[in-house]
Design an enzyme around this catalytic site. Sequence first.
Site, PDB file in Angstrom:
ATOM      1  N   ASP A  65       0.826  -1.205   0.000  1.00  9.78           N
ATOM      2  CA  ASP A  65       0.000   0.000   0.000  1.00  9.78           C
ATOM      3  C   ASP A  65       0.863   1.260   0.000  1.00  9.78           C
ATOM      4  O   ASP A  65       0.583   2.221  -0.739  1.00  9.78           O
ATOM      5  CB  ASP A  65      -0.911  -0.018   1.233  1.00  9.78           C
ATOM      6  CG  ASP A  65      -2.156   0.837   1.046  1.00  9.78           C
ATOM      7  OD1 ASP A  65      -2.479   1.166  -0.109  1.00  9.78           O
ATOM      8  OD2 ASP A  65      -2.802   1.171   2.048  1.00  9.78           O
ATOM      9  N   ASP A 133      -8.704  -2.011   3.060  1.00 11.39           N
ATOM     10  CA  ASP A 133      -8.445  -1.382   4.357  1.00 11.39           C
ATOM     11  C   ASP A 133      -9.440  -1.835   5.414  1.00 11.39           C
ATOM     12  O   ASP A 133      -9.240  -1.574   6.601  1.00 11.39           O
ATOM     13  CB  ASP A 133      -8.509   0.145   4.217  1.00 11.39           C
ATOM     14  CG  ASP A 133      -7.504   0.655   3.201  1.00 11.39           C
ATOM     15  OD1 ASP A 133      -6.411   0.071   3.118  1.00 11.39           O
ATOM     16  OD2 ASP A 133      -7.815   1.631   2.475  1.00 11.39           O
TER      17      ASP A 133
END
Length: 253
Positions: A65, A133
Amino acid sequence: INAEYMGFTVSLVLVLVWVLYRHTSNAWVLQDIFSLALCCQFLSLLRLNSLQVSAVLLLSFMAYDIFMVFLSPLIFHTSVMVEVATAGRTAPVVDKLTHQCVRYAQEQMPMLFLLPNRSGQGQRDYVMLGLGDVLLPGLLLSFALRYDLLTPCSGTLFQRRPYHTLLVVGYAVGLMCAYLANTFGLTINGVSGQPALLYLVPCTLGPFTLLAWHRGDLRKLWEGPEELKHKYSHSQCPSIDSDPERQAPLMHT
């Protein structure tokens, strides 16, 4: 069967409604419902039974990420993750006849959570949260909850479910840190976005590990509690050998 048909019909109607009204100002509500349903289905089907696997998974995706948000502009001249997340935003196009700039809404997929947010110019903008997430930390929260349920204890919520309660608070803190970092412009390479896992992973995995070490459960959780492995490794459906109607008849001599 009736429940399956009913569920299919409701799902089909919701999808058609979203397709027809996906460019309206309130389309985010239905998109968030789709995202929530997908997350619930994912977490109900996939379970992690050890802290070791959870740590490797979360740390790997956190590094991924960070690279895709902050470091990818060094190679691709743009943040790959931000471009993917904002693929459905309106784009300016110059009309060939009037030579005026006109904004058209691009197509977007319901693959993230949206929350309306008024910008400084009074225009509607959205706070976005990717499904990863939610799903990746959710696997750790699910693991913590299942372990808490195996060790029942009376008392306050934290005494009854210490690991899960701590992780819920940690997730909220991590989400708030990501929001504040984006609000105050804490960024690298001028990227207008934040890798949420950069904040969510330390705020969940870190406190979980420290609490497990403090309670003396770290090694057991790291290798995976045997109770969880046996409880969820077998199907709840009866096997052939345990079904008396499907057992082979006894031979009498």
